[in-house]
Design a protein around this motif. Structure first.
Motif, mmCIF file in Angstrom:
data_model
loop_
_atom_site.group_PDB
_atom_site.id
_atom_site.type_symbol
_atom_site.label_atom_id
_atom_site.label_comp_id
_atom_site.label_asym_id
_atom_site.label_seq_id
_atom_site.Cartn_x
_atom_site.Cartn_y
_atom_site.Cartn_z
ATOM 1 N N ALA A 55 0.808 -1.219 0.000
ATOM 2 C CA ALA A 55 0.000 0.000 0.000
ATOM 3 C C ALA A 55 0.846 1.277 0.000
ATOM 4 C CB ALA A 55 -0.975 -0.019 1.165
ATOM 5 N N PRO A 56 1.859 1.426 0.859
ATOM 6 C CA PRO A 56 2.657 2.664 0.826
ATOM 7 C C PRO A 56 3.430 2.839 -0.479
ATOM 8 C CG PRO A 56 3.038 1.467 2.865
ATOM 9 C CD PRO A 56 2.219 0.588 1.980
ATOM 10 N N VAL A 57 3.850 1.743 -1.098
ATOM 11 C CA VAL A 57 4.592 1.826 -2.357
ATOM 12 C C VAL A 57 3.692 2.348 -3.458
ATOM 13 C CG1 VAL A 57 5.805 0.477 -4.108
ATOM 14 C CG2 VAL A 57 6.181 0.001 -1.686
ATOM 15 N N MET A 58 2.483 1.831 -3.536
ATOM 16 C CA MET A 58 1.541 2.278 -4.566
ATOM 17 C C MET A 58 1.167 3.736 -4.354
ATOM 18 S SD MET A 58 -0.783 -1.157 -5.183
ATOM 19 C CE MET A 58 -1.879 -0.766 -3.888
ATOM 20 N N GLU A 59 0.991 4.159 -3.118
ATOM 21 C CA GLU A 59 0.650 5.546 -2.819
ATOM 22 C C GLU A 59 1.799 6.473 -3.199
ATOM 23 O OE1 GLU A 59 -0.065 8.297 1.091
ATOM 24 O OE2 GLU A 59 -0.759 6.238 1.159
ATOM 25 N N ALA A 60 3.024 6.078 -2.917
ATOM 26 C CA ALA A 60 4.187 6.899 -3.246
ATOM 27 C C ALA A 60 4.329 7.051 -4.756
ATOM 28 C CB ALA A 60 5.452 6.286 -2.658
ATOM 29 N N ASN A 61 4.094 5.979 -5.507
ATOM 30 C CA ASN A 61 4.172 6.068 -6.959
ATOM 31 C C ASN A 61 3.119 7.004 -7.512
ATOM 32 O OD1 ASN A 61 6.325 4.362 -7.152
ATOM 33 N ND2 ASN A 61 5.098 2.541 -7.486
ATOM 34 N N ALA A 62 1.930 6.950 -6.979
ATOM 35 C CA ALA A 62 0.855 7.807 -7.466
ATOM 36 C C ALA A 62 1.151 9.266 -7.142
ATOM 37 C CB ALA A 62 -0.462 7.390 -6.834
ATOM 38 N N ARG A 63 1.741 9.528 -6.031
ATOM 39 C CA ARG A 63 2.000 10.890 -5.586
ATOM 40 C C ARG A 63 3.097 11.567 -6.413
ATOM 41 N NH1 ARG A 63 4.117 10.718 -0.037
ATOM 42 N NH2 ARG A 63 2.620 9.049 0.097
ATOM 43 N N ASN A 64 4.010 10.801 -6.990
ATOM 44 C CA ASN A 64 5.168 11.382 -7.657
ATOM 45 C C ASN A 64 5.020 11.529 -9.164
ATOM 46 O OD1 ASN A 64 6.576 11.678 -5.278
ATOM 47 N ND2 ASN A 64 7.344 9.604 -5.346
ATOM 48 N N GLN A 65 3.844 11.303 -9.699
ATOM 49 C CA GLN A 65 3.640 11.391 -11.138
ATOM 50 C C GLN A 65 3.080 12.764 -11.504
ATOM 51 O OE1 GLN A 65 4.637 9.059 -13.253
ATOM 52 N NE2 GLN A 65 5.317 7.830 -11.544
ATOM 53 N N PRO A 66 3.730 13.500 -12.408
ATOM 54 C CA PRO A 66 3.239 14.816 -12.786
ATOM 55 C C PRO A 66 1.945 14.775 -13.597
ATOM 56 C CG PRO A 66 5.363 14.374 -13.822
ATOM 57 C CD PRO A 66 5.025 13.210 -12.976
ATOM 58 N N CYS A 67 1.716 13.746 -14.383
ATOM 59 C CA CYS A 67 0.483 13.593 -15.158
ATOM 60 C C CYS A 67 -0.210 12.321 -14.683
ATOM 61 C CB CYS A 67 0.784 13.487 -16.651
ATOM 62 S SG CYS A 67 1.475 14.987 -17.362
ATOM 63 N N SER A 68 -1.459 12.453 -14.274
ATOM 64 C CA SER A 68 -2.188 11.308 -13.747
ATOM 65 C C SER A 68 -2.559 10.324 -14.851
ATOM 66 C CB SER A 68 -3.458 11.783 -13.047
ATOM 67 O OG SER A 68 -4.335 12.364 -13.998
ATOM 68 N N LYS A 69 -3.079 9.176 -14.451
ATOM 69 C CA LYS A 69 -3.507 8.168 -15.426
ATOM 70 C C LYS A 69 -4.602 8.723 -16.328
ATOM 71 C CE LYS A 69 -2.538 3.743 -13.280
ATOM 72 N NZ LYS A 69 -3.137 2.494 -12.797
ATOM 73 N N SER A 70 -5.499 9.516 -15.760
ATOM 74 C CA SER A 70 -6.588 10.067 -16.573
ATOM 75 C C SER A 70 -6.063 11.030 -17.638
ATOM 76 C CB SER A 70 -7.614 10.771 -15.689
ATOM 77 O OG SER A 70 -7.035 11.888 -15.045
ATOM 78 N N GLY A 100 -3.210 10.428 -19.124
ATOM 79 C CA GLY A 100 -2.461 9.581 -20.030
ATOM 80 C C GLY A 100 -0.987 9.441 -19.720
ATOM 81 N N GLY A 101 -0.499 10.116 -18.698
ATOM 82 C CA GLY A 101 0.921 10.071 -18.379
ATOM 83 C C GLY A 101 1.678 11.182 -19.101
ATOM 84 N N VAL A 102 2.985 11.200 -18.932
ATOM 85 C CA VAL A 102 3.818 12.262 -19.511
ATOM 86 C C VAL A 102 4.116 11.955 -20.973
ATOM 87 C CG1 VAL A 102 6.035 13.449 -19.381
ATOM 88 C CG2 VAL A 102 4.861 12.776 -17.285
ATOM 89 N N SER A 103 3.908 12.941 -21.822
ATOM 90 C CA SER A 103 4.218 12.816 -23.244
ATOM 91 C C SER A 103 5.623 13.324 -23.522
ATOM 92 C CB SER A 103 3.208 13.598 -24.072
ATOM 93 O OG SER A 103 3.590 13.651 -25.421
ATOM 94 N N HIS A 104 5.864 14.583 -23.138
ATOM 95 C CA HIS A 104 7.175 15.188 -23.366
ATOM 96 C C HIS A 104 7.345 16.400 -22.456
ATOM 97 C CE1 HIS A 104 4.441 17.316 -26.123
ATOM 98 N NE2 HIS A 104 5.249 18.362 -25.979
ATOM 99 N N CYS A 105 8.469 17.083 -22.605
ATOM 100 C CA CYS A 105 8.803 18.250 -21.798
ATOM 101 C C CYS A 105 8.857 19.476 -22.700
ATOM 102 C CB CYS A 105 10.165 18.002 -21.166
ATOM 103 S SG CYS A 105 10.715 19.288 -20.058
ATOM 104 N N LYS A 106 8.300 20.594 -22.212
ATOM 105 C CA LYS A 106 8.325 21.834 -22.990
ATOM 106 C C LYS A 106 8.546 22.996 -22.026
ATOM 107 C CE LYS A 106 5.634 24.602 -26.175
ATOM 108 N NZ LYS A 106 4.335 24.746 -26.854
#
Length: 58
Positions: A15-30, A32-38
């Motif tokens: 549970a803590p591992v999954m929560e930490a992964n979700a917290r550190n993502q700049p683009c959520s699953k909804s 689509g995730g990170v495409s690129h940097c601008k």
């Protein structure tokens, strides 16, 4: 009984591992995730700029 105990313990440990992964993502699953940097900002796969305060260097 031992199988259920082992399953419960493993789920509690993950549970803590999954929560930490979700917290550190700049683009959520909804988004689509990170495409690129601008210009130091994350652009999500749906085309929106992430509101993350992290600076990307992709």
């Amino acid at each position: 009984m031992k199988v259920w105990s082992a399953l419960l313990i493993s789920m509690l440990m993950m549970a803590p591992v999954m929560e930490a992964n979700a917290r550190n993502q700049p683009c959520s699953k909804s988004m689509g995730g990170v495409s690129h940097c601008k210009d130091g900002k994350f652009v999500c796969k749906n085309g929106k700029i992430s509101k993350s305060k992290q600076v990307c260097k992709m």
